[in-house]
Structures are given as C-alpha cells and as structure tokens.
Design a protein around this motif. Structure first.
Motif, mmCIF file in Angstrom:
data_model
loop_
_atom_site.group_PDB
_atom_site.id
_atom_site.type_symbol
_atom_site.label_atom_id
_atom_site.label_comp_id
_atom_site.label_asym_id
_atom_site.label_seq_id
_atom_site.Cartn_x
_atom_site.Cartn_y
_atom_site.Cartn_z
ATOM 1 N N SER A 115 0.843 -1.197 0.000
ATOM 2 C CA SER A 115 0.000 0.000 0.000
ATOM 3 C C SER A 115 0.873 1.240 0.000
ATOM 4 O O SER A 115 2.009 1.215 0.461
ATOM 5 C CB SER A 115 -0.911 0.011 1.232
ATOM 6 N N CYS A 116 0.345 2.301 -0.555
ATOM 7 C CA CYS A 116 1.073 3.566 -0.535
ATOM 8 C C CYS A 116 0.129 4.678 -0.098
ATOM 9 O O CYS A 116 -1.086 4.477 -0.011
ATOM 10 C CB CYS A 116 1.682 3.871 -1.899
ATOM 11 N N SER A 117 0.672 5.831 0.183
ATOM 12 C CA SER A 117 -0.134 6.957 0.637
ATOM 13 C C SER A 117 -1.002 7.489 -0.494
ATOM 14 O O SER A 117 -0.669 7.320 -1.676
ATOM 15 C CB SER A 117 0.781 8.069 1.160
ATOM 16 N N PRO A 118 -2.117 8.121 -0.170
ATOM 17 C CA PRO A 118 -2.964 8.721 -1.212
ATOM 18 C C PRO A 118 -2.167 9.731 -2.029
ATOM 19 O O PRO A 118 -1.276 10.405 -1.500
ATOM 20 C CB PRO A 118 -4.067 9.419 -0.408
ATOM 21 N N PRO A 119 -2.453 9.845 -3.329
ATOM 22 C CA PRO A 119 -1.719 10.793 -4.167
ATOM 23 C C PRO A 119 -2.012 12.230 -3.775
ATOM 24 O O PRO A 119 -3.163 12.610 -3.557
ATOM 25 C CB PRO A 119 -2.249 10.487 -5.570
ATOM 26 N N LYS A 120 -0.979 13.049 -3.678
ATOM 27 C CA LYS A 120 -1.151 14.464 -3.361
ATOM 28 C C LYS A 120 -0.206 15.292 -4.206
ATOM 29 O O LYS A 120 0.878 14.852 -4.557
ATOM 30 C CB LYS A 120 -0.870 14.734 -1.876
ATOM 31 N N THR A 121 -0.650 16.465 -4.556
ATOM 32 C CA THR A 121 0.207 17.409 -5.261
ATOM 33 C C THR A 121 -0.156 18.807 -4.824
ATOM 34 O O THR A 121 -1.336 19.163 -4.769
ATOM 35 C CB THR A 121 0.050 17.264 -6.792
ATOM 36 N N ASN A 122 0.859 19.592 -4.457
ATOM 37 C CA ASN A 122 0.642 20.959 -3.981
ATOM 38 C C ASN A 122 -0.377 21.011 -2.839
ATOM 39 O O ASN A 122 -1.223 21.894 -2.770
ATOM 40 C CB ASN A 122 0.180 21.864 -5.130
ATOM 41 N N CYS A 123 -0.303 19.974 -1.998
ATOM 42 C CA CYS A 123 -1.188 19.895 -0.826
ATOM 43 C C CYS A 123 -2.665 19.794 -1.208
ATOM 44 O O CYS A 123 -3.549 20.140 -0.415
ATOM 45 C CB CYS A 123 -0.974 21.089 0.094
ATOM 46 N N ILE A 124 -2.981 19.361 -2.432
ATOM 47 C CA ILE A 124 -4.373 19.172 -2.846
ATOM 48 C C ILE A 124 -4.898 17.881 -2.239
ATOM 49 O O ILE A 124 -4.274 16.832 -2.361
ATOM 50 C CB ILE A 124 -4.493 19.111 -4.384
ATOM 51 N N ARG A 125 -6.034 17.961 -1.573
ATOM 52 C CA ARG A 125 -6.598 16.762 -0.950
ATOM 53 C C ARG A 125 -7.250 15.875 -2.016
ATOM 54 O O ARG A 125 -8.100 16.343 -2.784
ATOM 55 C CB ARG A 125 -7.641 17.161 0.095
ATOM 56 N N PRO A 126 -6.856 14.585 -2.110
ATOM 57 C CA PRO A 126 -7.446 13.700 -3.116
ATOM 58 C C PRO A 126 -8.906 13.400 -2.808
ATOM 59 O O PRO A 126 -9.295 13.307 -1.641
ATOM 60 C CB PRO A 126 -6.582 12.442 -3.018
ATOM 61 N N VAL A 127 -9.704 13.248 -3.847
ATOM 62 C CA VAL A 127 -11.142 12.992 -3.708
ATOM 63 C C VAL A 127 -11.442 11.554 -4.113
ATOM 64 O O VAL A 127 -10.982 11.075 -5.151
ATOM 65 C CB VAL A 127 -11.962 13.966 -4.580
ATOM 66 N N CYS A 128 -12.220 10.884 -3.284
ATOM 67 C CA CYS A 128 -12.626 9.490 -3.534
ATOM 68 C C CYS A 128 -14.144 9.410 -3.567
ATOM 69 O O CYS A 128 -14.825 9.921 -2.674
ATOM 70 C CB CYS A 128 -12.070 8.588 -2.431
ATOM 71 N N VAL A 129 -14.685 8.773 -4.581
ATOM 72 C CA VAL A 129 -16.129 8.542 -4.702
ATOM 73 C C VAL A 129 -16.397 7.065 -4.446
ATOM 74 O O VAL A 129 -15.808 6.196 -5.101
ATOM 75 C CB VAL A 129 -16.651 8.942 -6.095
ATOM 76 N N ILE A 130 -17.284 6.772 -3.497
ATOM 77 C CA ILE A 130 -17.633 5.386 -3.177
ATOM 78 C C ILE A 130 -19.134 5.205 -3.340
ATOM 79 O O ILE A 130 -19.927 5.881 -2.664
ATOM 80 C CB ILE A 130 -17.243 5.009 -1.737
ATOM 81 N N THR A 131 -19.551 4.317 -4.217
ATOM 82 C CA THR A 131 -20.976 4.017 -4.356
ATOM 83 C C THR A 131 -21.363 2.948 -3.335
ATOM 84 O O THR A 131 -20.546 2.131 -2.924
ATOM 85 C CB THR A 131 -21.311 3.525 -5.774
ATOM 86 N N GLY A 132 -22.619 2.973 -2.944
ATOM 87 C CA GLY A 132 -23.076 2.027 -1.923
ATOM 88 C C GLY A 132 -22.353 2.254 -0.612
ATOM 89 O O GLY A 132 -21.986 1.306 0.085
ATOM 90 N N ALA A 133 -22.171 3.532 -0.251
ATOM 91 C CA ALA A 133 -21.299 3.881 0.875
ATOM 92 C C ALA A 133 -22.021 4.099 2.188
ATOM 93 O O ALA A 133 -21.411 4.521 3.164
ATOM 94 C CB ALA A 133 -20.502 5.137 0.526
ATOM 95 N N THR A 134 -23.321 3.831 2.240
ATOM 96 C CA THR A 134 -24.064 4.146 3.456
ATOM 97 C C THR A 134 -24.115 2.995 4.460
ATOM 98 O O THR A 134 -24.666 3.150 5.544
ATOM 99 C CB THR A 134 -25.502 4.575 3.107
ATOM 100 N N SER A 135 -23.548 1.840 4.117
ATOM 101 C CA SER A 135 -23.538 0.711 5.051
ATOM 102 C C SER A 135 -22.512 -0.314 4.591
ATOM 103 O O SER A 135 -21.952 -0.212 3.494
ATOM 104 C CB SER A 135 -24.933 0.055 5.141
ATOM 105 N N GLY A 136 -22.274 -1.309 5.428
ATOM 106 C CA GLY A 136 -21.440 -2.444 5.055
ATOM 107 C C GLY A 136 -20.045 -2.078 4.602
ATOM 108 O O GLY A 136 -19.350 -1.259 5.210
#
Length: 393
Positions: A49-70
């Motif tokens: 595993s590696c750290s989330p990608p970052k550039t110029n301190c920009i926070r990476p965005v992750c979209v997760i479907t079906g994210a309200t449970s489980g």
C-alpha cells in the motif's frame, strides 16, 4: 407462518442450492489459490500500500458508491483516515428519496466520531437509473467547482450491489440487479472518466466484484442478456445466476478498460483494478428469507469463511492504495494479495463484445455525449469503435 413458508419455498429452489453449494466451492477455490501461491510461489510479493496521491497539498477525492452501510461505509472510514475527501454515494429507498441523505448523514456522523478530521460529502444516486447517475455526476461536478478542491477525482470505487430474489425492472426496462451491479457501474465510470482524466496525479478505478463469477462458464453479452431480459424467460427468477453474471461482466469491463488505457500515449494515468472482499457479513442478503440467511451466516462463521465488514474491506483498501503502476489485477484475501480470476473473465473477444453492448445501452439511455459532457470536457469514448480516448491537459 408466511415467513416460514417463504423460507421453505426458497430452500427447495435451485437458486438456494446454487448459492449454498457452488458459491461455497467458489470461495474455497479462491482461498486455495492463495495457499498454492504461498507454497509454490514464495517469491511473489504482495502489492504494498502507498499513501494517497497528493500534489501541492491538494486533498485527493474518492467517490464510493453504496457507501451508506457495510463495505462501503467501512471503506469510507478507512480512506477518510488516510486523507481522502470521501464522497458517500448512496441509493434512496423507493418513494423515500430523502432517506439516503439521512442515512449518509448518520454514516458521516459515525465516521466523524472515530475520525474527527474526516472530510465527507453525501450525494444521492440510484445506480439502477441512468438519469440518477447523470444527476449525481452533475452534482459532483458542481460541488467540486464550488469548493476549494481541484476539479478532478483521484479514486472511484464501484461498490454498490444488490442480490435481488425477485424480478424487478428499472424505468429503462432493465433487470434491476444487472442495472445496479453492472450497467450502473459502466455508466458512472464513463461519465466520471473526464474527472479522473483531469487529475494532476495518477487516478484509479476499483470495481468490487465477487468470487461467484467463477461458476459462469458460458455467457451471452448481447443486449437481451446484459439488460437482463434474456433471464426473465425462466419460470423462476434465476437470482443466483444473474448475480454471478453481473460480477463477471464487471470483471470483463475492468480488464477491457485496463487494456484500452494501456494503449494510450501515457498508459495507466488511470489504473483499473478489481477487488473481491470474499464473504462479508453485510445486508446484501436482506431479500433472502431471514431463517435461511441467519442459518447460513452461522454455518459460514463456524467454518471461518464469514468475515466482518471491517476485515472484508481489506481487499478493497489494498486495491485503492496499491502503487499507481498496478493495474488489471484481482485483489483477494487482504494483505495486498492478488489471485487469478476465472479464465472466462480474461476472454478478450467476449470483453470487447460486452464493451460494445454496454456502450450501445449507454447511448440508448437518453444520455447523448453532447449532453453528458460540458464544452470544456474531452469525450472519453469515441462513437463507432467505442474505444477510450484520453486527452491529457
């Protein structure tokens, strides 16, 4: 008494025995692959595993479907703690469109109670509806423009999935399970490709599939089959077979997209991987009679095959956090380990046919390219040969 009768009726069906016997064999085969690799290929190291990608301190965005449970909620918590700005995408219940906002809010509060630095956004989407997916894409784009975030996303996790035990059709006339598990994932990925492409750092697509795909030995990928109409000819709704096919389609799509991205001038600026969480104790079995689902969970837990969501999510996290050069692989078992999916899932001719069929269904869903992309976007799909084209800015 009605619930007991429903359980007995399901117990006598072929679908129960397919799920109870063949699916158990499938998961055991996957674990045997892990064991064989450990015994005969000790030199093969797991993906780290590696750290989330970052550039110029920009926070990476992750979209997760079906994210309200489980698994989706578990992944949201873990990735938010890794520094991602997590977009929780959840499906609204029938006639209660606002309920998903409440559920997402509760999930967000639960995450924030454990990780006070979590950055979260809740957006509603019904993955079985093309119009809802388009509305989600537009809402996401608008939110990115109004925020101080970069106008891109770095991670898309297609996690939403259902196991329906009865036949239901979407507004487009598709089988709801195939629409949710596969067609919706294809459409959402297509619509979000420009945002993934626009990322200043390597981005990734993670498709959450299942070991159940191993018991599909022959599959049709024409419009009748992919939309689910082919399966509705059966007297009894073949829920297990449709679920298996939806997960196989997701794998074929993953490998085909990986191949097409690899042919670009800058290969794998967007990587595509599959993740199999194994058997997880989630609410995906909610439509199976409760007597049967409780008994099945008890037996599977006793033999050590059933995992909690927090443990099962490890393969999804491995896929999400693997180094950028990792693409076109199948994560299973946690600890960065990968195995081979079925031989049918690697059939390039079948994958190409499925791609064309899926693209045709996408175009028929009243989402023409000139409406789904803004004037500043570069189309990621070329009509005619339906190949991915990336334009790097």
């Amino acid at each position: 008494m009605g619930e007991l009768w429903k359980a007995l009726h399901f117990l006598c069906s072929m679908e129960f025995w397919r799920m109870g016997v063949l699916w158990t064999i499938s998961i055991v085969m996957s674990y045997l692959q892990l064991l064989m690799r450990r015994l005969f290929s000790p030199s093969s190291s797991p993906c780290c595993s590696c750290s989330p990608p970052k550039t110029n301190c920009i926070r990476p965005v992750c979209v997760i479907t079906g994210a309200t449970s489980g698994l989706g909620a578990a992944a949201a918590f873990e990735l938010s703690s890794k520094g991602f700005y997590v977009v929780l995408a959840g499906r609204s219940p029938h006639l209660l469109l606002k309920m998903v906002v409440i559920i997402a809010w509760q999930t967000m509060e639960d995450i924030k109670s454990r990780n006070k630095d979590a950055h979260l956004k809740a957006l509603q989407v019904d993955m079985s509806s093309s119009q809802s997916i388009l509305k989600f894409r537009n809402s996401l784009q608008e939110w990115l423009c109004d925020s101080d975030l970069h106008s891109s996303i770095q991670l898309l996790i297609n996690n939403a999935g259902i196991l329906a035990t009865s036949s239901r059709l979407t507004t487009e006339g598709y089988d709801q399970m195939l629409a949710t598990n596969y067609i919706g994932a294809f459409s959402l990925t297509t619509l979000l490709l420009p945002l993934l492409q626009n990322s200043p750092v390597p981005s990734r697509i993670v498709n959450v599939t299942s070991f159940t795909h191993r018991y599909v030995f022959d599959v049709k990928v024409d419009k009748e089959a992919v939309s689910g109409k082919y399966f509705l000819r059966s007297k009894q709704y073949p829920c297990a077979r449709i679920y298996e096919c939806s997960k196989l389609c997701l794998l074929l799509f993953s490998y085909e997209l990986h191949r097409q991205l690899g042919m670009m001038d800058k290969p794998h600026c967007i990587s595509v991987v599959a993740a199999d969480p194994g058997l997880a104790e989630t609410n995906i079995m909610r439509e199976v009679p409760s007597y049967i689902s409780r008994a099945a969970f008890m037996v599977l837990k006793c033999v050590g095959l059933l995992q909690s969501s927090n443990k099962a999510v490890r393969s999804i996290l491995d896929a999400a956090l693997a180094p950028p050069e990792i693409s076109g692989v199948y994560f299973f078992g946690g600890n960065g380990r990968t195995i081979n999916s079925s031989s049918l899932s690697h059939n390039t001719r079948l994958a190409a046919e499925l791609w064309k069929t899926s693209f045709d269904l996408f175009m028929e869903s009243q989402l023409p390219l000139d409406e789904t992309f803004t004037s500043d976007d570069k189309p990621c799909i070329i009509p005619g040969n339906t190949k991915v084209r990336l334009h790097m800015q």
